[in-house]
Design a protein around this motif. Structure first.
Motif, mmCIF file in Angstrom:
data_model
loop_
_atom_site.group_PDB
_atom_site.id
_atom_site.type_symbol
_atom_site.label_atom_id
_atom_site.label_comp_id
_atom_site.label_asym_id
_atom_site.label_seq_id
_atom_site.Cartn_x
_atom_site.Cartn_y
_atom_site.Cartn_z
ATOM 1 N N THR A 2 0.830 -1.205 0.000
ATOM 2 C CA THR A 2 0.000 0.000 0.000
ATOM 3 C C THR A 2 0.863 1.253 0.000
ATOM 4 O O THR A 2 1.878 1.334 0.681
ATOM 5 N N ARG A 3 0.443 2.220 -0.793
ATOM 6 C CA ARG A 3 1.106 3.529 -0.800
ATOM 7 C C ARG A 3 0.263 4.502 0.018
ATOM 8 O O ARG A 3 -0.959 4.410 0.067
ATOM 9 N N PHE A 4 0.959 5.493 0.613
ATOM 10 C CA PHE A 4 0.277 6.487 1.436
ATOM 11 C C PHE A 4 0.660 7.889 0.968
ATOM 12 O O PHE A 4 1.838 8.187 0.772
ATOM 13 N N GLY A 5 -0.357 8.716 0.802
ATOM 14 C CA GLY A 5 -0.137 10.093 0.384
ATOM 15 C C GLY A 5 -0.769 11.060 1.355
ATOM 16 O O GLY A 5 -1.682 10.703 2.109
ATOM 17 N N VAL A 6 -0.284 12.300 1.336
ATOM 18 C CA VAL A 6 -0.867 13.363 2.152
ATOM 19 C C VAL A 6 -1.008 14.611 1.292
ATOM 20 O O VAL A 6 -0.109 14.959 0.529
ATOM 21 N N VAL A 7 -2.168 15.235 1.395
ATOM 22 C CA VAL A 7 -2.415 16.500 0.701
ATOM 23 C C VAL A 7 -2.015 17.631 1.639
ATOM 24 O O VAL A 7 -2.660 17.843 2.670
ATOM 25 N N LEU A 8 -0.952 18.338 1.288
ATOM 26 C CA LEU A 8 -0.491 19.449 2.117
ATOM 27 C C LEU A 8 -1.187 20.730 1.683
ATOM 28 O O LEU A 8 -1.171 21.087 0.508
ATOM 29 N N ILE A 9 -1.775 21.409 2.642
ATOM 30 C CA ILE A 9 -2.579 22.589 2.355
ATOM 31 C C ILE A 9 -1.913 23.811 2.972
ATOM 32 O O ILE A 9 -1.655 23.838 4.176
ATOM 33 N N ALA A 10 -1.638 24.793 2.130
ATOM 34 C CA ALA A 10 -1.016 26.022 2.624
ATOM 35 C C ALA A 10 -1.707 27.226 2.001
ATOM 36 O O ALA A 10 -1.619 27.455 0.801
ATOM 37 N N GLU A 11 -2.437 27.947 2.837
ATOM 38 C CA GLU A 11 -3.068 29.172 2.350
ATOM 39 C C GLU A 11 -2.043 30.289 2.274
ATOM 40 O O GLU A 11 -2.017 31.072 1.334
ATOM 41 N N ARG A 12 -1.202 30.337 3.279
ATOM 42 C CA ARG A 12 -0.070 31.274 3.293
ATOM 43 C C ARG A 12 1.090 30.536 3.935
ATOM 44 O O ARG A 12 0.949 29.951 4.998
ATOM 45 N N ALA A 13 2.225 30.550 3.294
ATOM 46 C CA ALA A 13 3.387 29.877 3.860
ATOM 47 C C ALA A 13 4.645 30.506 3.296
ATOM 48 O O ALA A 13 4.709 30.827 2.109
ATOM 49 N N THR A 14 5.612 30.693 4.146
ATOM 50 C CA THR A 14 6.921 31.125 3.675
ATOM 51 C C THR A 14 7.619 29.922 3.041
ATOM 52 O O THR A 14 7.192 28.771 3.211
ATOM 53 N N SER A 257 -5.260 0.243 -2.802
ATOM 54 C CA SER A 257 -3.856 0.023 -2.462
ATOM 55 C C SER A 257 -3.078 1.332 -2.374
ATOM 56 O O SER A 257 -1.848 1.320 -2.285
ATOM 57 N N TYR A 258 -3.801 2.431 -2.395
ATOM 58 C CA TYR A 258 -3.193 3.762 -2.315
ATOM 59 C C TYR A 258 -4.159 4.620 -1.508
ATOM 60 O O TYR A 258 -5.301 4.832 -1.908
ATOM 61 N N VAL A 259 -3.723 5.073 -0.336
ATOM 62 C CA VAL A 259 -4.573 5.819 0.599
ATOM 63 C C VAL A 259 -4.005 7.216 0.773
ATOM 64 O O VAL A 259 -2.819 7.381 1.067
ATOM 65 N N THR A 260 -4.856 8.215 0.598
ATOM 66 C CA THR A 260 -4.448 9.607 0.774
ATOM 67 C C THR A 260 -5.221 10.225 1.927
ATOM 68 O O THR A 260 -6.437 10.047 2.037
ATOM 69 N N VAL A 261 -4.506 10.946 2.790
ATOM 70 C CA VAL A 261 -5.141 11.649 3.902
ATOM 71 C C VAL A 261 -4.930 13.147 3.742
ATOM 72 O O VAL A 261 -4.058 13.593 3.001
ATOM 73 N N MET A 262 -5.727 13.905 4.471
ATOM 74 C CA MET A 262 -5.613 15.353 4.419
ATOM 75 C C MET A 262 -4.547 15.844 5.398
ATOM 76 O O MET A 262 -4.149 15.148 6.336
ATOM 77 N N ASP A 263 -4.111 17.072 5.179
ATOM 78 C CA ASP A 263 -3.035 17.689 5.945
ATOM 79 C C ASP A 263 -3.242 17.562 7.454
ATOM 80 O O ASP A 263 -2.322 17.210 8.204
ATOM 81 N N ALA A 264 -4.463 17.829 7.920
ATOM 82 C CA ALA A 264 -4.727 17.826 9.361
ATOM 83 C C ALA A 264 -4.496 16.460 9.999
ATOM 84 O O ALA A 264 -4.261 16.364 11.207
ATOM 85 N N ALA A 265 -4.549 15.400 9.198
ATOM 86 C CA ALA A 265 -4.369 14.045 9.717
ATOM 87 C C ALA A 265 -2.934 13.550 9.586
ATOM 88 O O ALA A 265 -2.643 12.409 9.963
#
Length: 277
Positions: A2-14, A257-265
């Motif tokens: 299994t592959r694991f991904g994360v969606v990184l969310i940045a509204e403002r970031a340096t 076989s590929y699970v993506t979670v959100m930034d907060a998780a």
């Protein structure tokens, strides 16, 4: 595996904040760092390139580009440039977009037929690229799944249908999602055996009381019963070991076989990844 991904969310970031966030995702064991495509967030292509610069092992993806925001010729240029800079680490994700207010702000029509047509146009454009990155098409409805069956290497399942009464999407039952997987496989025919299936988890709650945990996530599926919430593969609740079992069950039952979670998780689900390696 299994592959694991994360969606990184940045509204403002340096630059430093973004680099640090990407490096943390790599340290937690994520296989894919993905960037979303919303008007209130950082632009996806430059942040994808910077994510690759910050890390060594993970692949970098878009999860997912709003097809209506990108014209085919300009899209082809941006994808070709990004794929050239990232090499085989780049994965391209496409979808129709689902936030009506963003379409209004961009002066774009929100009607389903137009959004599907634009997604189809970009999917065809990908096939003409000299160096084609792996393509994910994500969604829920028949027309999007047929496009995924025809063009995609990865089918992304949101497990959420648009609900006019809520003015947004809401999660469907496990049985309804299983039907969507069956629909995709039937539409893909012989291609189905070569396709990777991805699921997007809306939230992760670490708790010893799974029922209370999913009840705290009821906003994602207001009309599902507690037992139905416990069954969906789009919400994770329990101890890390229990969630690891959810992931295994999701692969066995749905083929995910590929699970993506959100930034907060990211941090909490990182504890689950450790158990699944």
């Amino acid at each position: 595996m299994t592959r694991f991904g994360v969606v990184l969310i940045a509204e403002r970031a340096t630059r430093k904040q973004w680099l640090d966030r990407c490096r943390r995702a790599e340290a937690l064991g994520y296989d894919v760092i993905a960037v979303p495509d919303h008007l209130n967030l950082l632009s996806p292509f430059p942040t994808a390139v910077l994510a690759a610069e910050a890390t060594e092992r993970p692949r970098i993806g878009t999860y997912v580009l709003n097809a209506s925001f990108h014209r085919p010729a300009l899209f082809a240029r941006d994808v070709t440039t990004t794929a050239g800079l990232l090499g085989d680490r780049f994965e391209l994700g496409l979808g129709t977009g689902y936030v009506e207010a963003e379409f209004t702000a961009a002066g774009l029509p929100f009607d389903p037929a137009t959004r599907i047509a634009r997604l189809a146009g970009l999917a065809r454009a990908v096939e003409t690229l000299p160096a084609r990155p792996p393509l994910m098409i994500g969604g829920h409805g028949d027309r999007v799944l047929r496009l995924a069956a025809r063009h995609a290497d990865v089918a992304g399942f949101t497990g959420a249908a648009h609900r006019p009464e809520y003015g947004r999407t809401a999660l469907v039952t496990a049985a309804a999602l299983l039907e969507r997987v069956a629909y995709l496989r039937a539409a893909a025919g012989a291609r189905a055996a070569r396709m990777e299936l991805n699921v997007l988890s809306k939230a992760t709650v670490l708790t010893r009381d799974r029922r209370a945990g999913v009840e705290s996530l009821r906003r994602y599926a207001p009309d599902l019963t507690t037992d139905e919430l416990l069954e969906v593969p789009t919400l994770f609740a329990g101890t890390p070991a229990q969630i690891a079992e959810q992931v295994r069950a999701g692969e066995e039952r749905f083929g995910f076989s590929y699970v993506t979670v959100m930034d907060a998780a990211m941090e909490d689900f990182g504890k689950v990844i450790t158990l699944l390696r």
